[in-house]
Design a protein around this motif. Sequence first.
Motif, PDB file in Angstrom:
ATOM      1  N   SER A 234      -5.504   8.807 -10.247  1.00  0.00           N
ATOM      2  CA  SER A 234      -4.753   7.913  -9.191  1.00  0.00           C
ATOM      3  C   SER A 234      -5.489   6.590  -8.960  1.00  0.00           C
ATOM      4  O   SER A 234      -4.947   5.670  -8.416  1.00  0.00           O
ATOM      5  CB  SER A 234      -5.024   8.770  -7.853  1.00  0.00           C
ATOM      6  OG  SER A 234      -6.554   8.674  -7.573  1.00  0.00           O
ATOM      7  N   VAL A 235      -6.627   6.235  -9.492  1.00  0.00           N
ATOM      8  CA  VAL A 235      -7.361   4.841  -9.474  1.00  0.00           C
ATOM      9  C   VAL A 235      -6.326   4.123 -10.276  1.00  0.00           C
ATOM     10  O   VAL A 235      -5.989   2.884  -9.780  1.00  0.00           O
ATOM     11  CB  VAL A 235      -8.740   4.930  -9.758  1.00  0.00           C
ATOM     12  CG1 VAL A 235      -9.079   3.549 -10.030  1.00  0.00           C
ATOM     13  CG2 VAL A 235      -9.631   5.932  -8.868  1.00  0.00           C
TER      14      VAL A 235
ATOM     15  N   ILE B 171       0.906  -1.368   0.096  1.00  0.00           N
ATOM     16  CA  ILE B 171       0.084   0.059  -0.023  1.00  0.00           C
ATOM     17  C   ILE B 171       1.010   1.113   0.227  1.00  0.00           C
ATOM     18  O   ILE B 171       0.496   2.206  -0.691  1.00  0.00           O
ATOM     19  CB  ILE B 171      -0.897   0.122   1.061  1.00  0.00           C
ATOM     20  CG1 ILE B 171      -2.005  -1.078   1.173  1.00  0.00           C
ATOM     21  CG2 ILE B 171      -1.586   1.404   1.405  1.00  0.00           C
ATOM     22  CD1 ILE B 171      -2.823  -1.310   2.380  1.00  0.00           C
TER      23      ILE B 171
ATOM     24  N   PHE C  71      -2.942   3.663  -8.688  1.00  0.00           N
ATOM     25  CA  PHE C  71      -2.880   3.036  -7.257  1.00  0.00           C
ATOM     26  C   PHE C  71      -3.086   1.428  -7.631  1.00  0.00           C
ATOM     27  O   PHE C  71      -2.598   0.713  -6.990  1.00  0.00           O
ATOM     28  CB  PHE C  71      -3.953   3.620  -6.490  1.00  0.00           C
ATOM     29  CG  PHE C  71      -3.849   2.997  -5.149  1.00  0.00           C
ATOM     30  CD1 PHE C  71      -3.201   3.840  -4.139  1.00  0.00           C
ATOM     31  CD2 PHE C  71      -4.830   1.994  -4.768  1.00  0.00           C
ATOM     32  CE1 PHE C  71      -3.284   3.155  -2.838  1.00  0.00           C
ATOM     33  CE2 PHE C  71      -5.097   1.529  -3.381  1.00  0.00           C
ATOM     34  CZ  PHE C  71      -4.193   1.931  -2.576  1.00  0.00           C
ATOM     35  N   SER C  72      -4.190   1.210  -8.324  1.00  0.00           N
ATOM     36  CA  SER C  72      -4.439  -0.178  -8.385  1.00  0.00           C
ATOM     37  C   SER C  72      -3.327  -1.015  -9.280  1.00  0.00           C
ATOM     38  O   SER C  72      -3.082  -2.149  -8.849  1.00  0.00           O
ATOM     39  CB  SER C  72      -5.845  -0.133  -9.101  1.00  0.00           C
ATOM     40  OG  SER C  72      -5.765   0.245 -10.495  1.00  0.00           O
TER      41      SER C  72
ATOM     42  N   VAL D 224      -8.701  -3.491  -0.711  1.00  0.00           N
ATOM     43  CA  VAL D 224      -8.035  -2.297  -0.351  1.00  0.00           C
ATOM     44  C   VAL D 224      -8.364  -1.525  -1.497  1.00  0.00           C
ATOM     45  O   VAL D 224      -8.881  -0.268  -1.474  1.00  0.00           O
ATOM     46  CB  VAL D 224      -6.391  -2.306  -0.574  1.00  0.00           C
ATOM     47  CG1 VAL D 224      -5.920  -1.008  -0.697  1.00  0.00           C
ATOM     48  CG2 VAL D 224      -5.895  -3.000   0.657  1.00  0.00           C
ATOM     49  N   ILE D 225      -8.718  -1.819  -2.633  1.00  0.00           N
ATOM     50  CA  ILE D 225      -8.957  -1.093  -3.797  1.00  0.00           C
ATOM     51  C   ILE D 225     -10.399  -0.739  -3.734  1.00  0.00           C
ATOM     52  O   ILE D 225     -10.929   0.762  -4.025  1.00  0.00           O
ATOM     53  CB  ILE D 225      -8.559  -1.661  -5.246  1.00  0.00           C
ATOM     54  CG1 ILE D 225      -7.147  -2.036  -5.641  1.00  0.00           C
ATOM     55  CG2 ILE D 225      -9.260  -0.916  -6.759  1.00  0.00           C
ATOM     56  CD1 ILE D 225      -6.907  -2.723  -6.688  1.00  0.00           C
TER      57      ILE D 225
ATOM     58  N   THR E 177       1.297   6.867  -6.779  1.00  0.00           N
ATOM     59  CA  THR E 177       0.580   7.728  -6.970  1.00  0.00           C
ATOM     60  C   THR E 177       0.893   9.250  -6.838  1.00  0.00           C
ATOM     61  O   THR E 177       0.625  10.156  -7.686  1.00  0.00           O
ATOM     62  CB  THR E 177      -0.704   7.429  -6.352  1.00  0.00           C
ATOM     63  OG1 THR E 177      -1.165   5.998  -6.316  1.00  0.00           O
ATOM     64  CG2 THR E 177      -1.926   8.063  -6.713  1.00  0.00           C
TER      65      THR E 177
ATOM     66  N   VAL F 150       1.057   4.174  -2.601  1.00  0.00           N
ATOM     67  CA  VAL F 150       0.612   5.690  -2.345  1.00  0.00           C
ATOM     68  C   VAL F 150       1.797   6.364  -2.773  1.00  0.00           C
ATOM     69  O   VAL F 150       1.604   7.498  -3.480  1.00  0.00           O
ATOM     70  CB  VAL F 150       0.413   5.696  -0.817  1.00  0.00           C
ATOM     71  CG1 VAL F 150       0.280   7.219  -0.413  1.00  0.00           C
ATOM     72  CG2 VAL F 150      -0.862   4.923  -0.364  1.00  0.00           C
TER      73      VAL F 150
ATOM     74  N   ALA G 210     -13.541   5.705  -0.754  1.00  0.00           N
ATOM     75  CA  ALA G 210     -12.901   6.969  -0.178  1.00  0.00           C
ATOM     76  C   ALA G 210     -12.898   7.915  -1.353  1.00  0.00           C
ATOM     77  O   ALA G 210     -13.589   9.036  -1.119  1.00  0.00           O
ATOM     78  CB  ALA G 210     -11.506   6.839   0.225  1.00  0.00           C
ATOM     79  N   VAL G 211     -12.453   7.555  -2.560  1.00  0.00           N
ATOM     80  CA  VAL G 211     -12.510   8.594  -3.678  1.00  0.00           C
ATOM     81  C   VAL G 211     -14.115   9.007  -3.948  1.00  0.00           C
ATOM     82  O   VAL G 211     -14.196  10.292  -4.223  1.00  0.00           O
ATOM     83  CB  VAL G 211     -11.820   8.092  -5.086  1.00  0.00           C
ATOM     84  CG1 VAL G 211     -12.192   8.866  -6.066  1.00  0.00           C
ATOM     85  CG2 VAL G 211     -10.313   7.851  -4.655  1.00  0.00           C
TER      86      VAL G 211
ATOM     87  N   TYR H 155     -10.576   2.108  -1.505  1.00  0.00           N
ATOM     88  CA  TYR H 155      -9.996   3.286  -2.090  1.00  0.00           C
ATOM     89  C   TYR H 155     -10.967   3.896  -2.869  1.00  0.00           C
ATOM     90  O   TYR H 155     -11.300   5.371  -2.944  1.00  0.00           O
ATOM     91  CB  TYR H 155      -8.748   3.030  -2.977  1.00  0.00           C
ATOM     92  CG  TYR H 155      -7.887   4.093  -3.376  1.00  0.00           C
ATOM     93  CD1 TYR H 155      -7.269   4.736  -2.657  1.00  0.00           C
ATOM     94  CD2 TYR H 155      -8.079   4.365  -4.885  1.00  0.00           C
ATOM     95  CE1 TYR H 155      -6.673   5.963  -3.118  1.00  0.00           C
ATOM     96  CE2 TYR H 155      -7.374   5.691  -5.286  1.00  0.00           C
ATOM     97  CZ  TYR H 155      -6.726   6.173  -4.600  1.00  0.00           C
ATOM     98  OH  TYR H 155      -6.057   7.269  -5.116  1.00  0.00           O
TER      99      TYR H 155
END
Lengths: 284, 398
Positions: free
Chosen positions: A218-219, A79, A222-223, A267-268, A86, A83, A274-275, A271
């Motif tokens: 960022s998606v 993670i 990040f992924s 986690v994704i 990103t 981060v 959250a987004v 995320y």
Amino acid sequence: MTALAAFLHRHPRLRLAGLLSAPTAWLVVAYLGSLAALFLSAFWTTDPFTSDVVRIWSLDNLRAVVTTDVFRTVALRSIGVAVAVTVIDVLLALPVAFYMAKVARPRHRRLLVVAVLTPLWASYLVKVYAWRAILAEGGPLDWVLRPLGLGSPGFGLPAVVAVLAYLWLPYMILPIHAGLEQLPDKLLEASADLGAGAGRTFRSVVLPMVLPSVAAGSVFTFSLSLGDYIAVQIVGGRTQLIGNLVYANITLDLPLAAALGTVPVVVILLYLLAVRRSGALRSL
Amino acid sequence: MRRTPALAAALCAVALAATACSSTAKPSAAGGAGFTPPRLQAMKTLGPGEGRVNLIAWAGYAEDGSDDPKVDWVHPFEKKTGCQVSTKVAGTSDEMVNLMKTGEYDAVSASGDASLRLIASGDAAPVNTDLVPNYKDVFASLKMQKWNSVNGVAYGIPHGYGANLLMYRKDKVSPAPDSWAPVFAADSPYKGRITAYDSPIYIADAALHLMSTRPELGIRNPYALDSKQFDAAVALLRQQNANIGEYWSDYLKEVSAFKSGNSVLGTTWQVIANTAQAEKAPVDAVLPKEGSTGWSDTWMVSAKAKHPNCAYRWMDWIVSPEANAQVAEYFGEAPANRLACDHTADKSFCATYHASDAAYWKRVWFWTTPIPQCVDGRKDTTCVPYAKWVQAWTGIKG
């Protein structure tokens, strides 16, 4: 035939269902189906000697993933890498995309977009092995940094972050560029007319407008970073990320690998939630 | 879980032995000297070739001239038998076991830490050695061993055997090492430049080192470790992890690391040392004085082979004196066929590689799958099985 057309014309809902059922079935079977299969096999076990999957239900794998120290450490490290990649990509992509969309001459803009897209044409492996050569002892980076009294960071976690940030940068530049293109120049001029400096304009005008694009980019970064395991093997030295654990176990203990594989999925999902909560996706 | 008593279940969960705990339900797990493999029949008679054969091989075992135009024993085979060879190179035994489970391959060059697993899972079929004419010239000491036969039934044709060596950069490592000590020492001067083989079986290398440095542990066979011995080996590897530059399982990755100097010291195969030297890397490889781990490989036929007749022809070809001499010389291992020694380009090759030199091979511990029944013959304790080795290896890398 005409009767069928007339019937469908009278029943718009049926028409819609007929149009959407094929793609929906594809989504459900291929995408959600494989996710479900992954999740299901996490509850099975393996024969320790032959590595054959034994279909005995147990929670042991999922429990192991949560309670084992090394899995937790590796998950957190992954993670962290995602981060870091990103953040680096956002910092690099913002000025590049701004230049492409607002500063460069209109006839250069298209060329710049092509230039950003070009690396995507090269094979992933070629790019990562090129980075292995760049980072190796006595390699180009070493040669450049030697006069400054520094050296290549070598293979390890920093190398992984650098290589992943390089690999996924286009996926960050493109959405931000698209967002900035839609930003009317008039707003920048108005901000300047009202006496705002470059920094203030960026903070109060540009950033709020491109935030949804940054979130979308960022998606991707990040992924993609969270799932990567090949770059780590090539430039990661002795580092292992969650993808490597999955890869290492998939040969011998498929259920454990499946249990580990649910970690990035969770986690994704978190995320994405959250987004979404931040409202960044609303205006996309 | 429901069928295990609560205490055992709790212990299982704590030890993360998800795999080990359910094993009681399955009879195929190893049982003492002889476990009972699935009942499979060996081929009775050789039929016409199918025109194709799909192999899983260690790097350097099925060379078709694409790495070095002079090194080619695949094309002569194709010309002779009409079987087109397609080879999948595997980096570790675990990869081989997994590839065999796909059922897409006909034969595999399995080492001793994969062969028994393949037999027990029913992925490898018994082999009718009468259909392999060159089998008669294979060294008797390699036939019907515990890694290529079960209960008197042959499961493969011996290919060759060798030791895992210690490779070092001649310009960066001095004095030249003759022991594994600098690889495992906490205060090794080569910190950050040490490499190790990325497979759970590497735990045996640490156990082997402990055999000479900590005799009080009483390790007699690096593949038969009780929990105390196992913990000591794992602790040694955790300490080593801090000094590791990178782990390798892809042999080209190790070649590039030694060429650039990112790795200067660590375990290797002779073929890697040969490749690195051919690419002008100043490296050398030695068998350290404590001895080493090693391999004795066996060509096995898949139980699901689609081209079994070509697979048998390949097995006969690869242990024929000429081909066996070529592969042994290229890979850097002792050939399985005693007549191969007459066909090597270097006439002293078999002496250099100690073919049939029993005293030399006493120092080399061939890869064996660790099972709960200690393979060193101890009856008063149970040994740590391979599934736990796999878990420990993940923990070692951290």
